[in-house]
Design a protein around this motif. Structure first.
Motif, PDB file in Angstrom:
ATOM      1  N   LEU A   1       0.861  -1.180   0.000  1.00  0.00           N
ATOM      2  CA  LEU A   1       0.000   0.000   0.000  1.00  0.00           C
ATOM      3  C   LEU A   1       0.897   1.231   0.000  1.00  0.00           C
ATOM      4  CD1 LEU A   1      -2.891   1.141   0.194  1.00  0.00           C
ATOM      5  CD2 LEU A   1      -2.635   1.057   2.672  1.00  0.00           C
ATOM      6  N   ILE A   2       0.757   2.053  -1.033  1.00  0.00           N
ATOM      7  CA  ILE A   2       1.613   3.221  -1.210  1.00  0.00           C
ATOM      8  C   ILE A   2       0.755   4.474  -1.272  1.00  0.00           C
ATOM      9  CG2 ILE A   2       3.194   4.380  -2.809  1.00  0.00           C
ATOM     10  CD1 ILE A   2       4.171   1.669  -3.702  1.00  0.00           C
ATOM     11  N   GLU A   3       1.225   5.517  -0.600  1.00  0.00           N
ATOM     12  CA  GLU A   3       0.578   6.821  -0.707  1.00  0.00           C
ATOM     13  C   GLU A   3       1.177   7.553  -1.893  1.00  0.00           C
ATOM     14  OE1 GLU A   3       0.654   9.264   2.809  1.00  0.00           O
ATOM     15  OE2 GLU A   3       0.560   7.492   4.084  1.00  0.00           O
ATOM     16  N   GLY A   4       0.341   8.276  -2.623  1.00  0.00           N
ATOM     17  CA  GLY A   4       0.872   9.068  -3.720  1.00  0.00           C
ATOM     18  C   GLY A   4      -0.180   9.401  -4.749  1.00  0.00           C
ATOM     19  N   ASP A   5       0.212  10.226  -5.684  1.00  0.00           N
ATOM     20  CA  ASP A   5      -0.673  10.670  -6.750  1.00  0.00           C
ATOM     21  C   ASP A   5      -0.032  10.396  -8.100  1.00  0.00           C
ATOM     22  OD1 ASP A   5      -2.963  11.947  -5.399  1.00  0.00           O
ATOM     23  OD2 ASP A   5      -1.426  13.247  -4.548  1.00  0.00           O
ATOM     24  N   VAL A   6      -0.851  10.478  -9.127  1.00  0.00           N
ATOM     25  CA  VAL A   6      -0.363  10.394 -10.497  1.00  0.00           C
ATOM     26  C   VAL A   6      -0.580  11.777 -11.103  1.00  0.00           C
ATOM     27  CG1 VAL A   6      -0.552   7.914 -10.875  1.00  0.00           C
ATOM     28  CG2 VAL A   6      -2.553   9.313 -11.188  1.00  0.00           C
ATOM     29  N   TRP A   7       0.386  12.641 -10.899  1.00  0.00           N
ATOM     30  CA  TRP A   7       0.286  14.044 -11.294  1.00  0.00           C
ATOM     31  C   TRP A   7       0.166  14.210 -12.794  1.00  0.00           C
ATOM     32  CZ3 TRP A   7      -0.909  17.003  -7.471  1.00  0.00           C
ATOM     33  CH2 TRP A   7      -0.476  16.679  -6.192  1.00  0.00           C
ATOM     34  N   GLY A   8      -0.789  15.035 -13.191  1.00  0.00           N
ATOM     35  CA  GLY A   8      -0.939  15.385 -14.592  1.00  0.00           C
ATOM     36  C   GLY A   8      -1.649  14.349 -15.428  1.00  0.00           C
ATOM     37  N   HIS A   9      -2.156  13.301 -14.791  1.00  0.00           N
ATOM     38  CA  HIS A   9      -2.833  12.247 -15.554  1.00  0.00           C
ATOM     39  C   HIS A   9      -4.268  12.659 -15.868  1.00  0.00           C
ATOM     40  CE1 HIS A   9      -4.051   8.387 -17.039  1.00  0.00           C
ATOM     41  NE2 HIS A   9      -5.068   8.383 -16.199  1.00  0.00           N
ATOM     42  N   ARG A  10      -4.688  12.404 -17.111  1.00  0.00           N
ATOM     43  CA  ARG A  10      -6.066  12.681 -17.525  1.00  0.00           C
ATOM     44  C   ARG A  10      -6.742  11.373 -17.860  1.00  0.00           C
ATOM     45  NH1 ARG A  10      -6.990  17.273 -21.345  1.00  0.00           N
ATOM     46  NH2 ARG A  10      -9.042  16.312 -21.212  1.00  0.00           N
ATOM     47  N   LYS A  11      -7.623  10.944 -17.005  1.00  0.00           N
ATOM     48  CA  LYS A  11      -8.312   9.664 -17.159  1.00  0.00           C
ATOM     49  C   LYS A  11      -9.172   9.638 -18.424  1.00  0.00           C
ATOM     50  CE  LYS A  11      -9.989   5.750 -15.988  1.00  0.00           C
ATOM     51  NZ  LYS A  11      -9.982   4.737 -15.116  1.00  0.00           N
ATOM     52  N   ASP A  12      -9.676  10.809 -18.841  1.00  0.00           N
ATOM     53  CA  ASP A  12     -10.519  10.846 -20.039  1.00  0.00           C
ATOM     54  C   ASP A  12      -9.716  10.544 -21.310  1.00  0.00           C
ATOM     55  OD1 ASP A  12      -9.204  13.294 -19.632  1.00  0.00           O
ATOM     56  OD2 ASP A  12     -10.676  14.401 -20.804  1.00  0.00           O
ATOM     57  N   ILE A  13      -8.396  10.660 -21.237  1.00  0.00           N
ATOM     58  CA  ILE A  13      -7.536  10.378 -22.385  1.00  0.00           C
ATOM     59  C   ILE A  13      -7.006   8.949 -22.340  1.00  0.00           C
ATOM     60  CG2 ILE A  13      -5.359  10.999 -23.511  1.00  0.00           C
ATOM     61  CD1 ILE A  13      -5.890  13.890 -22.621  1.00  0.00           C
ATOM     62  N   ASN A  14      -6.609   8.484 -21.154  1.00  0.00           N
ATOM     63  CA  ASN A  14      -6.022   7.152 -21.028  1.00  0.00           C
ATOM     64  C   ASN A  14      -6.282   6.614 -19.629  1.00  0.00           C
ATOM     65  OD1 ASN A  14      -4.468   4.826 -21.188  1.00  0.00           O
ATOM     66  ND2 ASN A  14      -2.678   5.859 -22.017  1.00  0.00           N
ATOM     67  N   GLU A  15      -6.653   5.348 -19.528  1.00  0.00           N
ATOM     68  CA  GLU A  15      -6.932   4.751 -18.225  1.00  0.00           C
ATOM     69  C   GLU A  15      -5.656   4.341 -17.488  1.00  0.00           C
ATOM     70  OE1 GLU A  15      -8.024   0.309 -19.926  1.00  0.00           O
ATOM     71  OE2 GLU A  15      -9.614   1.676 -19.354  1.00  0.00           O
ATOM     72  N   TYR A  16      -4.507   4.476 -18.147  1.00  0.00           N
ATOM     73  CA  TYR A  16      -3.226   4.144 -17.527  1.00  0.00           C
ATOM     74  C   TYR A  16      -2.359   5.388 -17.385  1.00  0.00           C
ATOM     75  CZ  TYR A  16      -4.232  -0.753 -18.354  1.00  0.00           C
ATOM     76  OH  TYR A  16      -4.803  -1.991 -18.351  1.00  0.00           O
TER      77      TYR A  16
END
Length: 136
Positions: free
Chosen positions: A71-86
């Protein structure tokens, strides 16, 4: 390396069962985490934003530990889910890791350096460093 971003509990039943790294972009309940682990038996890492970390129960933390799921804390900065699910680990980060490894730096030193530079969360960097394709 790719991180599967899950932005709602409705996506959990649709996730590819072979996913290894998952980022919850919403506040998951215990039931959501159980559903994910059932759906993806090979999951190795679950990442959640720091603000959601304190809302997880001790029982779910123990469950993940017993399943050998990190279990890791963190974010995926700058990711746009509407463009790519990964979210893909940026090639520049992978290149920098390889460069530092070739200089003989330890995984701990590399994770420290890149996390200070704001490239990624230190715990996620340690996971990335542990993967075989970077150890060659």
């Amino acid at each position: 390396m790719k991180i599967r971003v899950v932005s709602s509990r409705d996506e959990i039943p649709k996730i590819d069962s072979n996913e290894n790294v998952i980022h919850f972009a919403f506040r998951p309940s215990n039931k959501d985490i159980f559903s994910l682990v059932k759906r993806c038996p090979n999951v190795e890492v679950i990442q959640i934003p720091s603000s959601y970390r304190s809302t997880l129960s001790k029982s779910i933390e123990m469950f993940l530990d017993m399943q050998n799921i990190k279990l890791i804390e963190g974010d995926v900065w700058g990711h746009r889910k509407d463009i790519n699910e990964y979210y893909s680990i940026p090639p520049a980060v992978v290149d920098k890791i390889k460069e530092l490894k070739s200089e003989g730096k330890s995984n701990e030193d590399i994770a420290d350096k890149l996390s200070r530079e704001g490239k990624m969360n230190k715990e996620m960097l340690k996971y990335v460093l542990s993967k075989e394709q970077l150890n060659q």
